[in-house]
Write a protein that holds these residues in place. Structure first.
Motif, short mmCIF file in Angstrom:
data_model
loop_
_atom_site.label_atom_id
_atom_site.label_comp_id
_atom_site.label_asym_id
_atom_site.label_seq_id
_atom_site.Cartn_x
_atom_site.Cartn_y
_atom_site.Cartn_z
N UNK A 67 0.85 -1.17 0.00
CA UNK A 67 0.00 0.00 0.00
C UNK A 67 0.90 1.24 0.00
N UNK A 68 1.16 1.76 -1.21
CA UNK A 68 2.08 2.90 -1.34
C UNK A 68 1.44 4.20 -0.88
N UNK A 69 0.11 4.28 -0.88
CA UNK A 69 -0.56 5.52 -0.58
C UNK A 69 -1.63 5.28 0.50
N UNK A 70 -1.91 6.33 1.23
CA UNK A 70 -2.94 6.27 2.27
C UNK A 70 -3.69 7.61 2.28
N UNK A 71 -4.89 7.58 2.87
CA UNK A 71 -5.77 8.75 2.91
C UNK A 71 -5.90 9.24 4.34
N UNK A 72 -5.68 10.53 4.51
CA UNK A 72 -5.88 11.17 5.81
C UNK A 72 -7.35 11.55 5.92
N UNK A 73 -8.09 10.87 6.80
CA UNK A 73 -9.53 11.08 6.91
C UNK A 73 -9.87 12.42 7.58
N UNK A 74 -8.88 13.06 8.18
CA UNK A 74 -9.17 14.33 8.84
C UNK A 74 -9.19 15.51 7.87
N UNK A 75 -8.26 15.49 6.89
CA UNK A 75 -8.21 16.61 5.95
C UNK A 75 -8.45 16.20 4.50
N UNK A 76 -8.58 14.89 4.22
CA UNK A 76 -8.86 14.44 2.87
C UNK A 76 -7.64 14.44 1.96
N UNK A 77 -6.44 14.50 2.54
CA UNK A 77 -5.23 14.51 1.72
C UNK A 77 -4.74 13.09 1.47
N UNK A 78 -4.22 12.87 0.28
CA UNK A 78 -3.59 11.61 -0.07
C UNK A 78 -2.09 11.77 0.16
N UNK A 79 -1.50 10.84 0.90
CA UNK A 79 -0.08 10.95 1.21
C UNK A 79 0.62 9.62 0.96
N UNK A 80 1.95 9.70 0.93
CA UNK A 80 2.77 8.51 0.64
C UNK A 80 2.88 7.68 1.90
N UNK A 81 2.61 6.39 1.70
CA UNK A 81 2.64 5.47 2.83
C UNK A 81 3.87 4.57 2.82
N UNK A 82 4.42 4.29 1.64
CA UNK A 82 5.61 3.44 1.50
C UNK A 82 6.58 4.13 0.54
N UNK A 83 7.85 3.81 0.68
CA UNK A 83 8.89 4.38 -0.20
C UNK A 83 8.60 4.03 -1.65
N UNK A 84 8.72 5.06 -2.52
CA UNK A 84 8.47 4.89 -3.94
C UNK A 84 9.81 4.77 -4.67
N UNK A 85 10.05 3.60 -5.23
CA UNK A 85 11.23 3.37 -6.05
C UNK A 85 10.74 3.03 -7.45
N UNK A 86 10.88 4.00 -8.34
CA UNK A 86 10.34 3.82 -9.68
C UNK A 86 10.95 2.61 -10.37
N UNK A 87 12.23 2.40 -10.20
CA UNK A 87 12.90 1.29 -10.87
C UNK A 87 12.41 -0.06 -10.33
N UNK A 88 12.10 -0.08 -9.06
CA UNK A 88 11.60 -1.33 -8.47
C UNK A 88 10.15 -1.59 -8.87
N UNK A 89 9.39 -0.50 -8.99
CA UNK A 89 7.97 -0.66 -9.28
C UNK A 89 7.72 -0.92 -10.76
N UNK A 90 8.35 -0.15 -11.64
CA UNK A 90 8.03 -0.21 -13.07
C UNK A 90 9.18 -0.69 -13.93
N UNK A 91 10.35 -0.88 -13.37
CA UNK A 91 11.46 -1.37 -14.19
C UNK A 91 11.83 -0.36 -15.26
#
Length: 836
Positions: A67-91
């Protein structure tokens, strides 16, 4: 390597935020951002109310386990939940996009959010080997080019390798070129010929530089060995080897065999095969036989992971000369993935009165295969009141197709089937349990349209007398029935004082003892009402019949039992023939049916066989002619018995005197022997009193008659007028019981007038005794005809009470005989008096 924090803040730029007609939102964020970094304002971009952002109201659905992303239910913002490594995710994909879905539970609506992961220069170029070895024959001419190993950089675009540099030397130069696939590669160019004897080894440093800001680089050492002359390099049979294999081929399968030839001889023609350039994924799946050139599958292919593998193959001879070819391996899809079904939102229960079109569940289907193998059709059974409607490519909505009825089906086990279009097709199923909530749409109903119950009278208070049962197909409180009795108009008082009903069980109870003689049936209504809101009810008619019980003994109306214990006296002429009706015992029973069927029995008689008694009529008749030896006074004990179980009875004593008329009766009674009863003195005084009263009465009649005769002066009867009861000793008269009963049964009132040609005897109702009710007596006194000399007949008025139409025979006194003519007596039949 990571960017400095001051540079990361500049990368937090929202490149594109839009909401398309297809309900898609697009965000762009650079990779390697810290956890908790802002991605986008979901509530603002989707126009959501903050109340809808409560936990459970909005869900984020992502593919994969991370789960790379999560939602803050207090303000409705989407934030990063896990480290994003483009090379690992999409090669090596040029565009790296992660998709997630925002599910609004209340609206059952799905929004697709695309987040593009932008590449940053977080990887430096690197060579596969720390040292590259090149063998060059000293016979190699200047200008000969040698392809160098490419540096690998997981980054893309400008962040990947953009240039190569070679350390300074006098024999070699570096030529950097761009291939057809836009890949940058380097070739080393021999500028001047080599002399092995002068220098047999040359060591150079090759540097690969990317286009990042700042740029990153990587180096490798080039070790050049100068060889003796080898003037022929290996030549491949094909510059490019292309092959297509299915993803389900087993390991050990030979994918392709490359072949190179060398025109040299000896060691210079011995060729060795190896991978020159290969990705990490390909290296895990493929192996090349260095001697035969066979490329063998050593891993498991997955079309959904990679559809194409491209490797460079190097063939080098014993003299160090080499050539390069390429193998392109295409992976074909096989229908090896069954569709996946995910229920994103589900209402576990639905009211039975829900309208058609009401959404029940949101269902997502997905198939990792491609083409026809990845096309999925979702279906549910057709015999249930639900249907699937396609929301978009991967979503179905289950809605109510037709009205529900919980009384027919209370719950549905809905099987959802997803099938792909592969050959053969694969499918998967999931089960949904849906409860149908009850609505109070059924009133309680009775098993019968009306009920009839029977109750024997004289019941005990509190007895259970009836039981009613209803059915209600509803559930819970909607089927909980209460019973009540509706008031009836047949009673002056409230019906609740007679009956009660248990409101829960429907069992009715008697609140009092019922008497069949008071009322014989009770009609009322019972209402059954359920506990729904609003409640529903139904009524049923109930008839309660009171059954008779033999609780009333027969009541004798005639002869009426005297209050002083005496018995009645009936006259029977001695000249009566067999079958002569002496009297009739009349009795009634307050019961009904067989309990009121009366039978009469003669249980005691002075002369057995002298009289007969009608079993059902109560008529006492003579059985034979009277004899001189028969006793004057006959006592008959009559038992009246009903037909109940057990039977009840009453008895009466009837005294029959055998005499032709009243004077004869008195004369005959005088001959009866005096009883030795100690009460004979009392009897004597009683008879004396009766005789004295009778004489006074007759004297009064004579005086009245004389006055009438004198007034009319037409009759000579006054000279002979006398009434004498001589010859009957008072002491020998009937007993006190008989006299009292006789006086109660017969009371004569004679009124004689002179000058009249007609005689009449009146019988006033209720003038003397109560042996018959007024309804049993004649409404009008009948005329009495006295047979005799018409010139001597005077008008008479007399009253006499009789019972029924039975004939009564009696003798007139002497004075009345003269009035009547030559007749000695009179008989009353059917209301008329006839002289005899």
């Amino acid at each position: 390597m990571r960017l400095p924090k001051r540079r990361q803040s500049s990368c937090l730029v929202l490149l594109a935020v839009f909401q398309a007609v297809t309900a898609q939102i697009h965000y762009s964020v650079p990779e390697e951002l810290q956890e908790g970094s802002f991605v986008g304002d979901i509530s603002q971009d989707l126009g959501l109310d903050m109340k809808q952002l409560l936990p459970g109201g909005v869900r984020i659905i992502t593919e994969g386990r991370t789960q790379y992303f999560a939602l803050n239910f207090q303000n409705g913002h989407l934030y990063i939940n896990e480290r994003l490594d483009r090379e690992e995710i999409c090669g090596r994909l040029l565009t790296c996009i992660l998709k997630l879905e925002i599910l609004i539970q209340e609206q059952l609506k799905v929004y697709t959010v695309e987040i593009e992961i932008e590449d940053i220069n977080d990887n430096a170029p690197a060579f596969k080997s720390a040292q590259l070895q090149i063998k060059i024959s000293e016979m190699t001419e200047g200008g000969t080019r040698f392809r160098l190993e490419d540096a690998q950089d997981p980054d893309l675009g400008m962040n990947s390798v953009q240039n190569y540099k070679l350390s300074a030397n006098k024999h070699f130069s570096l030529d950097v070129q761009t291939g057809l696939d836009s890949a940058i590669y380097a070739e080393i160019v021999l500028e001047t010929s080599l002399d092995r004897e002068e220098q047999n080894v040359h060591d150079l440093i090759l540097t690969a530089i990317d286009g990042g800001d700042p740029p990153k680089s990587g180096t490798t050492q080039i070790h050049i060995i100068v060889l003796d002359a080898n003037d022929n390099a290996p030549i491949f049979s094909q510059p490019v080897y292309k092959v297509t294999i299915a993803e389900n081929v087993p390991t050990g399968y030979t994918v392709v065999t490359v072949k190179a030839t060398d025109l040299d001889e000896g060691i210079n023609r011995e060729i060795t095969y190896s991978f020159r350039k290969i990705s990490d994924t390909a290296s895990r799946n493929f192996h090349i036989n260095s001697e035969t050139g066979e490329i063998i599958l050593v891993g498991k292919l997955d079309y959904e992971e990679s559809t194409l593998y491209e490797v460079e193959i190097q063939a080098i001879d014993g003299g160090g000369l080499f050539n390069i070819s390429k193998a392109v391996i295409f992976v074909s899809d096989v229908n090896d993935n069954a569709p996946e079904i995910a229920v994103r939102s589900l209402a576990n229960s639905v009211p039975e009165d829900s309208q058609a079109g009401t959404a029940i569940a949101l269902i997502n289907v997905h198939d990792d295969d491609s083409g026809e193998n990845g096309k999925v059709i979702c279906s549910i059974p057709s015999n249930i009141p639900f249907q699937l409607t396609k929301a978009n490519a991967n979503y179905y909505t289950m809605v109510i197709a037709r009205p529900l009825d919980r009384e027919q089906v209370a719950a549905y086990n809905i099987t959802i089937t997803a099938s792909d279009q592969g050959m053969p097709p694969l499918s998967s199923t999931t089960l949904i349990l849906l409860q149908v909530l009850d609505k109070n749409d059924n009133a309680p109903y009775f098993m019968q349209p009306e009920y009839t119950f029977y109750l024997v009278e004289n019941n005990q208070r509190g007895d259970s007398i009836f039981s009613l049962k209803t059915e209600d197909p509803d559930w819970g409180e909607n089927s909980k029935t209460t019973y009540s009795i509706i008031e009836s108009q047949m009673f002056a008082s409230s019906l609740s004082s007679y009956l009660s009903i248990n409101s829960e069980t429907g069992v009715g109870y008697a609140l009092r003892t019922f008497d069949y003689e008071e009322f014989r049936e009770i009609k009322f209504h019972v209402r059954a009402q359920d506990g729904g809101s609003p409640p529903l009810s139904s009524n049923v008619s109930v008839t309660l019949f009171i059954l008779d019980q033999n609780d009333n003994a027969p009541q004798i109306l005639y002869p009426s039992p005297p209050t002083d214990g005496s018995t009645g006296i009936e006259l029977a002429p001695r000249s009566s023939e067999p079958g002569y009706l002496v009297t009739k015992v009349v009795a009634v029973d307050a019961d009904s049916g067989q309990n009121a069927w009366l039978s009469y029995q003669l249980i005691k008689a002075t002369e057995p066989g002298l009289f007969t008694l009608g079993l059902h009529t109560g008529e006492i008749r003579t059985a034979r002619f009277f004899l001189e030896k028969d006793a004057l006074k006959q006592s008959l004990v009559v038992l009246v018995k009903d037909n109940g179980q057990p039977p009840m009875s009453a008895s009466v004593t009837v005294t029959v005197v055998l005499a032709d008329n009243i004077p004869d009766m008195l004369t005959d009674l005088s001959s009866v022997p005096v009883s030795e009863d100690p009460q004979s003195d009392l009897t004597f005084y009683l008879v004396t009193a009766v005789a004295f009263v009778s004489c006074l009465f007759l004297a009064f009649l004579l005086v009245l008659l004389a006055l009438k005769l004198r007034r009319w002066k037409n009759s000579q009867l006054s000279d002979n007028a006398s009434l004498n009861f001589s010859g009957a000793p008072v002491s020998q008269f009937v007993g006190i019981d008989g006299v009292r009963a006789f006086l109660q049964s017969y009371c004569h009132e004679v009124s004689l007038t002179s000058g009249s040609r007609k005689s009449q005897i009146l019988f006033p109702i209720g003038s003397c005794t109560n042996t018959l009710t007024p309804q049993q007596a004649s409404d009008k006194p009948g005329p009495v005809l006295l047979i005799g000399d018409s010139n001597t007949v005077t008008e008479e008025a007399a009253t006499h009470q009789v019972t029924g139409n039975d004939p009564w025979l009696f003798h007139l006194p002497a004075t009345m005989q003269e009035v009547a003519g030559e007749g000695k007596g009179a008989v009353l039949r059917s209301g008329q008096l006839h002289t005899i």
